[in-house]
Structure formats: C-alpha cells, structure tokens
Design a protein around this motif. Structure first.
Motif, PDB file in Angstrom:
ATOM      1  N   ALA A  30      10.350  70.806 -82.998  1.00 16.98           N
ATOM      2  CA  ALA A  30      11.259  70.684 -81.861  1.00 16.98           C
ATOM      3  C   ALA A  30      12.289  71.810 -81.879  1.00 16.98           C
ATOM      4  O   ALA A  30      12.607  72.398 -80.836  1.00 16.98           O
ATOM      5  CB  ALA A  30      11.962  69.325 -81.889  1.00 16.98           C
ATOM      6  N   ALA A  31      12.795  72.140 -83.061  1.00 20.77           N
ATOM      7  CA  ALA A  31      13.776  73.221 -83.184  1.00 20.77           C
ATOM      8  C   ALA A  31      13.149  74.554 -82.785  1.00 20.77           C
ATOM      9  O   ALA A  31      13.753  75.356 -82.071  1.00 20.77           O
ATOM     10  CB  ALA A  31      14.307  73.300 -84.622  1.00 20.77           C
ATOM     11  N   VAL A  32      11.918  74.791 -83.232  1.00 21.59           N
ATOM     12  CA  VAL A  32      11.227  76.040 -82.911  1.00 21.59           C
ATOM     13  C   VAL A  32      10.952  76.114 -81.413  1.00 21.59           C
ATOM     14  O   VAL A  32      11.166  77.145 -80.783  1.00 21.59           O
ATOM     15  CB  VAL A  32       9.904  76.166 -83.711  1.00 21.59           C
ATOM     16  N   ARG A  33      10.498  74.992 -80.828  1.00 20.66           N
ATOM     17  CA  ARG A  33      10.211  74.990 -79.383  1.00 20.66           C
ATOM     18  C   ARG A  33      11.475  75.271 -78.581  1.00 20.66           C
ATOM     19  O   ARG A  33      11.437  76.002 -77.592  1.00 20.66           O
ATOM     20  CB  ARG A  33       9.614  73.651 -78.957  1.00 20.66           C
ATOM     21  N   GLY A  34      12.602  74.684 -78.996  1.00 16.56           N
ATOM     22  CA  GLY A  34      13.867  74.916 -78.299  1.00 16.56           C
ATOM     23  C   GLY A  34      14.274  76.377 -78.374  1.00 16.56           C
ATOM     24  O   GLY A  34      14.704  76.973 -77.372  1.00 16.56           O
ATOM     25  N   TYR A  35      14.102  76.959 -79.541  1.00 15.69           N
ATOM     26  CA  TYR A  35      14.431  78.376 -79.727  1.00 15.69           C
ATOM     27  C   TYR A  35      13.493  79.241 -78.882  1.00 15.69           C
ATOM     28  O   TYR A  35      13.909  80.163 -78.197  1.00 15.69           O
ATOM     29  CB  TYR A  35      14.301  78.728 -81.219  1.00 15.69           C
ATOM     30  N   TRP A  36      12.213  78.909 -78.910  1.00 21.45           N
ATOM     31  CA  TRP A  36      11.170  79.652 -78.197  1.00 21.45           C
ATOM     32  C   TRP A  36      11.449  79.676 -76.699  1.00 21.45           C
ATOM     33  O   TRP A  36      11.302  80.692 -76.048  1.00 21.45           O
ATOM     34  CB  TRP A  36       9.842  78.960 -78.499  1.00 21.45           C
ATOM     35  N   ARG A  37      11.859  78.512 -76.166  1.00 27.98           N
ATOM     36  CA  ARG A  37      12.140  78.416 -74.731  1.00 27.98           C
ATOM     37  C   ARG A  37      13.280  79.330 -74.316  1.00 27.98           C
ATOM     38  O   ARG A  37      13.321  79.786 -73.179  1.00 27.98           O
ATOM     39  CB  ARG A  37      12.504  76.976 -74.367  1.00 27.98           C
ATOM     40  N   LEU A  39      13.898  82.273 -75.468  1.00 25.18           N
ATOM     41  CA  LEU A  39      13.575  83.699 -75.597  1.00 25.18           C
ATOM     42  C   LEU A  39      13.064  84.268 -74.276  1.00 25.18           C
ATOM     43  O   LEU A  39      12.452  83.561 -73.487  1.00 25.18           O
ATOM     44  CB  LEU A  39      12.481  83.893 -76.656  1.00 25.18           C
ATOM     45  N   SER A  40      13.259  85.532 -74.097  1.00 27.30           N
ATOM     46  CA  SER A  40      12.712  86.191 -72.907  1.00 27.30           C
ATOM     47  C   SER A  40      11.206  86.368 -73.086  1.00 27.30           C
ATOM     48  O   SER A  40      10.694  86.357 -74.205  1.00 27.30           O
ATOM     49  CB  SER A  40      13.364  87.552 -72.709  1.00 27.30           C
ATOM     50  N   LEU A  41      10.519  86.545 -71.992  1.00 28.82           N
ATOM     51  CA  LEU A  41       9.072  86.707 -72.038  1.00 28.82           C
ATOM     52  C   LEU A  41       8.655  87.904 -72.891  1.00 28.82           C
ATOM     53  O   LEU A  41       7.719  87.820 -73.680  1.00 28.82           O
ATOM     54  CB  LEU A  41       8.521  86.851 -70.611  1.00 28.82           C
ATOM     55  N   SER A  42       9.376  89.015 -72.770  1.00 28.86           N
ATOM     56  CA  SER A  42       9.003  90.212 -73.537  1.00 28.86           C
ATOM     57  C   SER A  42       9.155  89.963 -75.041  1.00 28.86           C
ATOM     58  O   SER A  42       8.330  90.406 -75.840  1.00 28.86           O
ATOM     59  CB  SER A  42       9.825  91.426 -73.109  1.00 28.86           C
ATOM     60  N   THR A  43      10.180  89.221 -75.428  1.00 30.59           N
ATOM     61  CA  THR A  43      10.375  88.894 -76.844  1.00 30.59           C
ATOM     62  C   THR A  43       9.242  88.000 -77.330  1.00 30.59           C
ATOM     63  O   THR A  43       8.702  88.195 -78.410  1.00 30.59           O
ATOM     64  CB  THR A  43      11.731  88.192 -77.067  1.00 30.59           C
ATOM     65  N   ARG A  44       8.867  87.020 -76.516  1.00 26.89           N
ATOM     66  CA  ARG A  44       7.761  86.121 -76.885  1.00 26.89           C
ATOM     67  C   ARG A  44       6.477  86.902 -77.091  1.00 26.89           C
ATOM     68  O   ARG A  44       5.739  86.664 -78.041  1.00 26.89           O
ATOM     69  CB  ARG A  44       7.509  85.104 -75.774  1.00 26.89           C
ATOM     70  N   GLN A  45       6.224  87.843 -76.182  1.00 23.90           N
ATOM     71  CA  GLN A  45       4.991  88.631 -76.294  1.00 23.90           C
ATOM     72  C   GLN A  45       4.993  89.457 -77.568  1.00 23.90           C
ATOM     73  O   GLN A  45       3.977  89.562 -78.251  1.00 23.90           O
ATOM     74  CB  GLN A  45       4.815  89.506 -75.048  1.00 23.90           C
ATOM     75  N   MET A  46       6.135  90.040 -77.904  1.00 27.04           N
ATOM     76  CA  MET A  46       6.229  90.815 -79.141  1.00 27.04           C
ATOM     77  C   MET A  46       5.935  89.924 -80.351  1.00 27.04           C
ATOM     78  O   MET A  46       5.208  90.308 -81.246  1.00 27.04           O
ATOM     79  CB  MET A  46       7.649  91.387 -79.297  1.00 27.04           C
ATOM     80  N   LEU A  47       6.512  88.729 -80.356  1.00 27.44           N
ATOM     81  CA  LEU A  47       6.314  87.813 -81.478  1.00 27.44           C
ATOM     82  C   LEU A  47       4.872  87.338 -81.578  1.00 27.44           C
ATOM     83  O   LEU A  47       4.324  87.231 -82.666  1.00 27.44           O
ATOM     84  CB  LEU A  47       7.247  86.606 -81.346  1.00 27.44           C
ATOM     85  N   THR A  48       4.250  87.059 -80.447  1.00 35.42           N
ATOM     86  CA  THR A  48       2.873  86.570 -80.495  1.00 35.42           C
ATOM     87  C   THR A  48       1.919  87.676 -80.894  1.00 35.42           C
ATOM     88  O   THR A  48       0.947  87.419 -81.587  1.00 35.42           O
ATOM     89  CB  THR A  48       2.424  85.940 -79.157  1.00 35.42           C
ATOM     90  N   LEU A  49       2.202  88.894 -80.518  1.00 35.12           N
ATOM     91  CA  LEU A  49       1.350  90.018 -80.928  1.00 35.12           C
ATOM     92  C   LEU A  49       1.395  90.180 -82.443  1.00 35.12           C
ATOM     93  O   LEU A  49       0.407  90.472 -83.075  1.00 35.12           O
ATOM     94  CB  LEU A  49       1.793  91.322 -80.256  1.00 35.12           C
ATOM     95  N   LYS A  50       2.570  89.957 -83.014  1.00 34.75           N
ATOM     96  CA  LYS A  50       2.753  90.081 -84.458  1.00 34.75           C
ATOM     97  C   LYS A  50       1.835  89.128 -85.219  1.00 34.75           C
ATOM     98  O   LYS A  50       1.417  89.431 -86.330  1.00 34.75           O
ATOM     99  CB  LYS A  50       4.213  89.783 -84.791  1.00 34.75           C
TER     100      LYS A  50
END
Length: 52
Positions: A30-37, A39-50
């Motif tokens: 739940a904490a991770v999902r809250g943090y994830w929400r 984030l900006s889309l570009s940040t999410r994409q960078m993290l998922t690419l990693k």
C-alpha cells in the motif's frame, strides 16, 4: 498502469528503513502504491525500464 511486482518489494524513499521493517507485506504494498501514484509518468517509465 499497474505497479511492477519487483517495485512492490522495494522500499520507497518516503518510508524510513526502520519503519519498513515493521510493516506487514500488505502495508508495504500500500505504501509503495501510494508513492507510485504520486510519481510523474516519465519517472514511472524510467523506474520500470530499470527493472527489465
């Protein structure tokens, strides 16, 4: 966009290391999902690419 499985096991910078160890798995997710929400889309994409 769903949170990648490996990210759910990664402590977000918004949670201290000490607190992370006291949380149950659902609380961690739940904490991770809250943090994830927050984030900006570009940040999410960078993290998922990693993770690939």
């Amino acid at each position: 966009m769903t949170v990648p499985e490996w990210i759910l096991e990664t402590r977000p910078p918004t949670v201290s290391r000490e607190r992370w160890h006291t949380l149950s798995t659902p609380q961690r997710h739940a904490a991770v999902r809250g943090y994830w929400r927050g984030l900006s889309l570009s940040t999410r994409q960078m993290l998922t690419l990693k993770g690939d």
